[in-house]
Write a protein that holds these residues in place. Structure first.
Motif, PDB file in Angstrom:
ATOM      1  N   PHE A 255       4.355   1.399  11.778  1.00 47.74           N
ATOM      2  CA  PHE A 255       4.974   2.316  10.834  1.00 47.74           C
ATOM      3  C   PHE A 255       4.711   1.951   9.375  1.00 47.74           C
ATOM      4  N   MET A 256       5.048   0.720   9.004  1.00 45.16           N
ATOM      5  CA  MET A 256       5.069   0.369   7.587  1.00 45.16           C
ATOM      6  C   MET A 256       3.750   0.631   6.876  1.00 45.16           C
ATOM      7  N   ARG A 257       2.632   0.167   7.465  1.00 46.56           N
ATOM      8  CA  ARG A 257       1.351   0.309   6.759  1.00 46.56           C
ATOM      9  C   ARG A 257       0.945   1.771   6.623  1.00 46.56           C
ATOM     10  N   TYR A 258       1.289   2.597   7.623  1.00 47.09           N
ATOM     11  CA  TYR A 258       0.954   4.016   7.552  1.00 47.09           C
ATOM     12  C   TYR A 258       1.836   4.735   6.533  1.00 47.09           C
ATOM     13  N   TYR A 259       3.112   4.356   6.499  1.00 45.37           N
ATOM     14  CA  TYR A 259       4.016   4.953   5.514  1.00 45.37           C
ATOM     15  C   TYR A 259       3.566   4.606   4.096  1.00 45.37           C
ATOM     16  N   ASP A 260       3.182   3.361   3.876  1.00 54.74           N
ATOM     17  CA  ASP A 260       2.752   2.939   2.551  1.00 54.74           C
ATOM     18  C   ASP A 260       1.490   3.694   2.135  1.00 54.74           C
ATOM     19  N   ASN A 261       0.529   3.834   3.030  1.00 52.48           N
ATOM     20  CA  ASN A 261      -0.682   4.587   2.697  1.00 52.48           C
ATOM     21  C   ASN A 261      -0.369   6.053   2.405  1.00 52.48           C
ATOM     22  N   TYR A 262       0.563   6.617   3.159  1.00 48.59           N
ATOM     23  CA  TYR A 262       0.968   8.013   2.930  1.00 48.59           C
ATOM     24  C   TYR A 262       1.574   8.167   1.535  1.00 48.59           C
ATOM     25  N   MET A 263       2.450   7.243   1.164  1.00 45.92           N
ATOM     26  CA  MET A 263       3.109   7.338  -0.142  1.00 45.92           C
ATOM     27  C   MET A 263       2.123   7.093  -1.292  1.00 45.92           C
ATOM     28  N   ARG A 264       1.120   6.255  -1.056  1.00 46.34           N
ATOM     29  CA  ARG A 264       0.087   6.068  -2.081  1.00 46.34           C
ATOM     30  C   ARG A 264      -0.651   7.372  -2.345  1.00 46.34           C
ATOM     31  N   GLN A 269      -0.246   6.228  -8.401  1.00 45.47           N
ATOM     32  CA  GLN A 269       0.120   4.975  -9.056  1.00 45.47           C
ATOM     33  C   GLN A 269       1.627   4.856  -9.263  1.00 45.47           C
ATOM     34  N   ASP A 270       2.327   5.973  -9.328  1.00 43.23           N
ATOM     35  CA  ASP A 270       3.788   5.924  -9.473  1.00 43.23           C
ATOM     36  C   ASP A 270       4.435   5.164  -8.311  1.00 43.23           C
ATOM     37  N   TRP A 271       3.847   5.273  -7.114  1.00 43.81           N
ATOM     38  CA  TRP A 271       4.384   4.562  -5.954  1.00 43.81           C
ATOM     39  C   TRP A 271       4.212   3.051  -6.111  1.00 43.81           C
ATOM     40  N   ILE A 272       3.032   2.627  -6.574  1.00 44.59           N
ATOM     41  CA  ILE A 272       2.775   1.210  -6.796  1.00 44.59           C
ATOM     42  C   ILE A 272       3.711   0.671  -7.871  1.00 44.59           C
ATOM     43  N   ASP A 273       3.852   1.411  -8.962  1.00 43.20           N
ATOM     44  CA  ASP A 273       4.727   0.975 -10.057  1.00 43.20           C
ATOM     45  C   ASP A 273       6.175   0.893  -9.591  1.00 43.20           C
TER      46      ASP A 273
END
Length: 291
Positions: A255-264, A269-273
Motif C-alpha cells: 500500500f504505502m509505496r503505491y499511495y506515495d507514488n499516487y500522491m506525487r 512537489q506540494d506533496w513532497i514539501d
C-alpha cells in the motif's frame, strides 16, 4: 562539531550459530563479525578491478544524493553507466553516484560462486543478495528497509562508516511520513542540533566496516552509510521474525509505496514539501518541542 549519541557496535572475530541466535538474533542486537568471510572466494577476489573484469560491460543504474522529487518513481535511478566506466570514476575522484540494490544473481551470475549463505540460524532469502557501491565521501541517507528484513551486510574493498538506530528511536529522527526515510537535509555526520533538536535524544550505534567484515542489522533498523573510501557491499537478508514487523512490511509493499507514488502524481512537489514539513511538525509535537 556536534555529535550524535552513538555507541560502538560490539565486534567479534567469529561467532557460533548458537551464540548469534541467543545474543543477537533473538534479542535483535547488532554486531560486527570480522572474519565470517575468510573462507569465501570473495574475501580474496573481490575488489573494484575484479568487478570491472567480470561485469565491466553491464549497464548499471546510478543514484546520487539529490532530494526526492515528485516526478521520480519509487527508487528510480538518476543515471546509467557501464560498470567499467563507473569503477574508473570511483577510483579517479570522489563522486556522489552510487549503485543501489543491484541483484547479482540475475545480473552477474559468475559472482554467485564467490560468496556463501552463512549458517547463523536465519532463513536467508536465496534470491535476494543485493550489492551496493559508493565513492569516497558518498552517503546513503538515513532510512530503513521497506521489507523489515534482518540484514547481514558484508563490505569489500575499503572502509565504510555505518550509523544505525533501533526502530524505537524513530520518534527522534524526523521521519518523513508515507516513506522510509528521515529528512534528507539532515547531515548525520555532524547534525545541527539547533535546527534538529530531537536528534539530541536519539540513542544509536556506529561502526566502521573494513574489507570482509559483516554488520548484522536487526529488522526495522534505521541506517546511514558513509563511504570513507571507494568500495562495495553485499546484503543477505531474512524475513522478519516478529509478526508486527511482517505486517508493517506487507503494508509498505502492498500500500504505502503505491499511495506515495499516487500522491506525487496528483499533488506534485506540494506533496513532497508537505511530507517534509510534517516530519518536523509531528516530531516536535510528539516530543513537546516548541518552535
Amino acid at each position: 562539531m556536534q555529535q550524535l549519541n552513538l555507541k560502538d557496535i560490539p565486534r567479534v572475530r567469529t561467532m557460533s550459530k548458537e551464540d548469534f541466535v541467543r545474543n543477537h538474533l533473538k534479542p535483535q542486537r547488532p554486531v560486527v563479525i570480522e572474519k565470517l568471510t575468510e573462507d569465501w572466494k570473495a574475501y580474496h577476489k573481490w575488489n573494484l578491478e575484479y568487478i570491472k573484469e567480470v561485469a565491466g560491460d553491464k549497464t548499471v543504474p546510478l543514484y546520487d544524493d539529490r532530494p526526492v522529487k515528485h516526478d521520480e518513481g519509487f527508487n528510480q535511478a538518476h543515471a546509467e553507466m557501464k560498470m567499467a566506466d563507473y569503477v574508473d570514476l570511483l577510483k579517479s575522484k570522489p563522486t556522489n553516484f552510487r549503485i543501489f540494490l543491484y541483484n547479482i544473481l540475475s545480473e552477474v551470475p559468475v559472482l554467485q560462486g564467490d560468496f556463501k549463505f552463512p549458517k547463523l540460524g536465519m532463513r536467508l532469502i536465496k534470491g535476494l543478495p543485493m550489492m551496493f557501491f559508493g565513492g569516497t565521501d558518498s552517503r546513503v541517507f538515513m532510512h530503513y528497509d521497506i521489507d523489515f528484513t534482518n540484514i547481514l551486510h558484508f563490505h569489500f574493498h575499503g572502509k565504510k562508516r555505518c550509523i544505525i538506530f533501533p526502530p524505537d528511536q524513530s520518534k527522534f529522527l524526523y521521519r518523513v511520513p508515507h516513506s522510509l526515510i528521515a529528512r534528507e537535509d539532515i547531515d548525520f555526520t555532524s547534525p545541527d542540533f539547533e535546527k534538529w533538536p530531537a536528534l539530541k535524544q536519539a540513542q544509536g550505534y556506529v561502526c566502521e566496516l573494513n574489507h570482509g567484515e559483516m554488520l548484522y542489522m536487526p529488522e526495522g533498523y534505521w541506517h546511514f552509510m558513509h563511504y570513507l573510501t571507494p568500495g562495495f557491499s553485499i546484503s543477505l537478508r531474512s524475513y522478519p521474525r516478529k509478526l508486527k514487523n511482517l505486517g508493517k512490511a506487507l503494508y509498505n509493499l502492498g500500500f504505502m509505496r503505491y499511495y506515495d507514488n499516487y500522491m506525487r502524481r496528483k499533488k506534485g512537489q506540494d506533496w513532497i514539501d508537505y511530507k517534509n514539513q510534517q516530519a518536523v511538525i509531528r516530531t516536535h509535537k510528539k516530543l513537546g518541542i516548541k518552535g
